[in-house]
Write a protein that holds these residues in place. Structure first.
Motif, PDB file in Angstrom:
ATOM      1  N   LYS A  69     -45.024 -14.818   7.660  1.00 40.15           N
ATOM      2  CA  LYS A  69     -45.141 -15.120   6.230  1.00 40.15           C
ATOM      3  C   LYS A  69     -46.513 -14.738   5.689  1.00 40.15           C
ATOM      4  O   LYS A  69     -46.627 -14.181   4.590  1.00 40.15           O
ATOM      5  N   ALA A  70     -47.550 -15.041   6.456  1.00 35.42           N
ATOM      6  CA  ALA A  70     -48.898 -14.689   6.018  1.00 35.42           C
ATOM      7  C   ALA A  70     -49.036 -13.173   5.894  1.00 35.42           C
ATOM      8  O   ALA A  70     -49.671 -12.667   4.964  1.00 35.42           O
ATOM      9  N   ARG A  71     -48.429 -12.449   6.825  1.00 35.43           N
ATOM     10  CA  ARG A  71     -48.481 -10.993   6.769  1.00 35.43           C
ATOM     11  C   ARG A  71     -47.777 -10.475   5.513  1.00 35.43           C
ATOM     12  O   ARG A  71     -48.244  -9.540   4.861  1.00 35.43           O
ATOM     13  N   GLY A  72     -46.654 -11.096   5.149  1.00 36.51           N
ATOM     14  CA  GLY A  72     -45.937 -10.698   3.944  1.00 36.51           C
ATOM     15  C   GLY A  72     -46.770 -10.891   2.692  1.00 36.51           C
ATOM     16  O   GLY A  72     -46.803 -10.025   1.804  1.00 36.51           O
ATOM     17  N   PHE A  73     -47.449 -12.035   2.599  1.00 37.10           N
ATOM     18  CA  PHE A  73     -48.317 -12.281   1.442  1.00 37.10           C
ATOM     19  C   PHE A  73     -49.458 -11.270   1.388  1.00 37.10           C
ATOM     20  O   PHE A  73     -49.823 -10.784   0.318  1.00 37.10           O
ATOM     21  N   LEU A  74     -50.033 -10.951   2.559  1.00 37.84           N
ATOM     22  CA  LEU A  74     -51.153 -10.014   2.589  1.00 37.84           C
ATOM     23  C   LEU A  74     -50.705  -8.606   2.207  1.00 37.84           C
ATOM     24  O   LEU A  74     -51.419  -7.890   1.487  1.00 37.84           O
ATOM     25  N   VAL A  75     -49.535  -8.202   2.670  1.00 37.04           N
ATOM     26  CA  VAL A  75     -49.003  -6.888   2.286  1.00 37.04           C
ATOM     27  C   VAL A  75     -48.797  -6.832   0.774  1.00 37.04           C
ATOM     28  O   VAL A  75     -49.150  -5.838   0.121  1.00 37.04           O
ATOM     29  N   GLY A  76     -48.220  -7.895   0.208  1.00 42.95           N
ATOM     30  CA  GLY A  76     -48.029  -7.940  -1.241  1.00 42.95           C
ATOM     31  C   GLY A  76     -49.346  -7.895  -1.992  1.00 42.95           C
ATOM     32  O   GLY A  76     -49.476  -7.204  -3.016  1.00 42.95           O
ATOM     33  N   LEU A  77     -50.347  -8.612  -1.479  1.00 45.57           N
ATOM     34  CA  LEU A  77     -51.666  -8.628  -2.114  1.00 45.57           C
ATOM     35  C   LEU A  77     -52.291  -7.238  -2.098  1.00 45.57           C
ATOM     36  O   LEU A  77     -52.829  -6.773  -3.123  1.00 45.57           O
ATOM     37  N   LEU A  83     -51.109 -14.818  -4.471  1.00 46.19           N
ATOM     38  CA  LEU A  83     -50.869 -14.099  -3.221  1.00 46.19           C
ATOM     39  C   LEU A  83     -51.962 -14.397  -2.197  1.00 46.19           C
ATOM     40  O   LEU A  83     -51.681 -14.582  -1.003  1.00 46.19           O
ATOM     41  N   TYR A  84     -53.209 -14.452  -2.648  1.00 43.08           N
ATOM     42  CA  TYR A  84     -54.310 -14.750  -1.722  1.00 43.08           C
ATOM     43  C   TYR A  84     -54.188 -16.177  -1.197  1.00 43.08           C
ATOM     44  O   TYR A  84     -54.356 -16.438   0.003  1.00 43.08           O
ATOM     45  N   TYR A  85     -53.875 -17.106  -2.094  1.00 40.36           N
ATOM     46  CA  TYR A  85     -53.704 -18.497  -1.685  1.00 40.36           C
ATOM     47  C   TYR A  85     -52.535 -18.637  -0.717  1.00 40.36           C
ATOM     48  O   TYR A  85     -52.628 -19.338   0.298  1.00 40.36           O
ATOM     49  N   GLY A  86     -51.420 -17.952  -1.020  1.00 45.58           N
ATOM     50  CA  GLY A  86     -50.268 -18.011  -0.135  1.00 45.58           C
ATOM     51  C   GLY A  86     -50.564 -17.434   1.232  1.00 45.58           C
ATOM     52  O   GLY A  86     -50.131 -17.956   2.266  1.00 45.58           O
ATOM     53  N   TYR A  87     -51.330 -16.359   1.257  1.00 46.14           N
ATOM     54  CA  TYR A  87     -51.731 -15.731   2.521  1.00 46.14           C
ATOM     55  C   TYR A  87     -52.528 -16.704   3.381  1.00 46.14           C
ATOM     56  O   TYR A  87     -52.213 -16.918   4.563  1.00 46.14           O
ATOM     57  N   VAL A  88     -53.550 -17.348   2.797  1.00 50.15           N
ATOM     58  CA  VAL A  88     -54.379 -18.281   3.556  1.00 50.15           C
ATOM     59  C   VAL A  88     -53.580 -19.517   3.947  1.00 50.15           C
ATOM     60  O   VAL A  88     -53.675 -20.017   5.075  1.00 50.15           O
ATOM     61  N   ARG A  89     -52.775 -19.993   3.029  1.00 53.30           N
ATOM     62  CA  ARG A  89     -52.003 -21.209   3.304  1.00 53.30           C
ATOM     63  C   ARG A  89     -51.051 -21.004   4.477  1.00 53.30           C
ATOM     64  O   ARG A  89     -50.865 -21.907   5.310  1.00 53.30           O
ATOM     65  N   CYS A  90     -50.431 -19.837   4.566  1.00 54.56           N
ATOM     66  CA  CYS A  90     -49.472 -19.584   5.639  1.00 54.56           C
ATOM     67  C   CYS A  90     -50.153 -19.369   6.990  1.00 54.56           C
ATOM     68  O   CYS A  90     -49.473 -19.300   8.015  1.00 54.56           O
ATOM     69  N   LEU A  91     -51.469 -19.253   7.008  1.00 53.23           N
ATOM     70  CA  LEU A  91     -52.191 -19.154   8.278  1.00 53.23           C
ATOM     71  C   LEU A  91     -52.479 -20.525   8.874  1.00 53.23           C
ATOM     72  O   LEU A  91     -52.763 -20.637  10.065  1.00 53.23           O
ATOM     73  N   ILE A  92     -52.410 -21.559   8.060  1.00 48.88           N
ATOM     74  CA  ILE A  92     -52.818 -22.896   8.491  1.00 48.88           C
ATOM     75  C   ILE A  92     -51.615 -23.687   8.981  1.00 48.88           C
ATOM     76  O   ILE A  92     -50.606 -23.785   8.278  1.00 48.88           O
TER      77      ILE A  92
END
Length: 399
Positions: free
Chosen positions: A34-42, A81-90
């Motif tokens: 999921k974090a990878r998906g957010f980062l790709v979108g970002l 997108l940045y928030y979602g990326y970080v959030r999905c790492l935790i």
């Protein structure tokens, strides 16, 4: 007349870089998905925005109101997108609920405004031009507020994880945690740039020409930093952070227990069996060895030894490393080898923790200790209980 300027070249390079990173990440497999998906979108969104700004700086801006509105609305996707990326790492934060769609509201609102302008029968070119400044200021203000809000939310989220991590873990995840902190503060710096931008706009009453370059170049810097981190330490961009499950609630004791015996038992365990040498040591495992609950051990650490689990364990590791660095018999070992033998998981975490606790680097400490050899000698290594490994005596004795 269109012309290729230096800022436009920089932004085009950053846009291509962003596209390349998005493709590279999109082709990877494994967790955290999921974090990878957010980062790709970002990265994809950043690529579009950087390309648009590059064409603007070259004198070839978009002329279609619809195209300008659609591209402009993408600025409101960066924060979520940045928030979602970080959030999905935790850990414990990766699951997204339907109510999280509220994060898309600013972007949807911008699209609604664009649609209203395009299809409203009462909006003509004259009215649109007259309201252009107001729309531009409203857009800038809303984007500023959104960016700062998400930066603060991301910092708060990561600080909370840091606090819990240091209560329960002190091991190999330290480097990944540091990578998460860097990514968080990277976006916070970008929000700080936006704040400076907004203050100058409000003070002047209009946008300074050089501010047009300010935000997109900061965006290009974020892309460059992510790419640089991926090149040097790929695991820091998509770390697999873990934490043990939270134990169930424990009954409150009838009275405050005497922590002194527990603190003494903990010191004896740390000095004789040296569990801190294990880079994967956790609070739960240490509590089990002492026959204490995790909650009581946390209280013993805080009140009896004056620190969190992370601080206390790394304090013992630093003491171990200091003794080894000052031992002439271990002069043939590298600083990294000594750090790993002391329980640290990597050179980065060893240097960071050692300097934070001593004010100097391990290499500088070794040089300083070696200069004192004529007047001081280190007691020889003595066998430790348990695994039979050598244990350095923690004090220098006069020769």
């Amino acid at each position: 007349m269109p012309s290729l300027t230096l800022p436009s070249v920089v932004l085009l390079i950053a846009a291509l870089h962003s596209v390349g990173l998005a493709i590279l990440l999109g082709r990877r497999s494994g967790e955290p998905r999921k974090a990878r998906g957010f980062l790709v979108g970002l990265l994809a969104v950043m690529a579009v925005l950087l390309t648009d700004m590059a064409f603007q700086f070259s004198g070839m801006p978009l002329t279609s109101v619809a195209a300008m509105g659609l591209v402009g609305s993408l600025w409101f996707a960066i924060g979520p997108l940045y928030y979602g990326y970080v959030r999905c790492l935790i850990p414990e934060r990766a699951a997204w609920e339907p109510e999280d769609l509220v994060h898309a509201l600013p972007w949807v609102l911008q699209l609604f405004v664009v649609a209203a302008i395009l299809w409203s029968p009462v909006v003509d070119s004259t009215t649109l031009e007259a309201g252009g400044k107001l729309l531009s200021f409203s857009f800038t203000s809303l984007y500023f507020l959104q960016t700062v809000t998400y930066a603060l939310a991301t910092v708060w989220l990561v600080r909370g994880y840091n606090a819990r991590y240091r209560q329960e873990v002190a091991g190999s995840a330290d480097d990944q945690l540091e990578g998460l902190n860097r990514l968080t503060w990277l976006f916070a710096v970008y929000a700080g740039m936006m704040t400076v931008n907004m203050i100058l706009v409000l003070a002047r009453g209009s946008v300074l020409q050089w501010l047009d370059y300010f935000v997109p170049l900061a965006l290009a810097a974020i892309v460059s930093m992510i790419g640089y981190t991926m090149l040097r330490q790929p695991g820091l961009v998509l770390p697999s952070l873990t934490l043990p499950e939270r134990p169930g609630p424990e009954p409150e004791p009838a009275s405050s227990p005497d922590l002194t015996p527990h603190a003494q038992a903990l010191r004896e365990l740390m000095e004789t069996e040296r569990p801190y040498l294990d880079p994967e040591i956790r609070l739960a495992g240490l509590a089990k060895r002492l026959g204490l609950s995790e909650r009581l051990l946390s209280q013993v650490l805080a009140d009896g030894l004056g620190g969190s689990f992370y601080d206390v364990v790394n304090g013992y590791r630093v003491d171990e490393a200091k003794a080894r660095l000052a031992d002439p018999a271990l002069a043939h070992q590298t600083v990294l080898a000594i750090g790993l033998d002391a329980g640290f998981s990597s050179k980065a975490s060893f240097n960071r923790v050692f300097k934070a606790q001593t004010g100097t680097t391990p290499s500088a400490y070794r040089q300083s200790a070696s200069s004192r050899v004529p007047t001081l000698a280190v007691a020889p290594l003595s066998p430790a209980s348990g695994d039979g490994a050598s244990k350095p005596v923690r004090k220098l004795v006069e020769s």
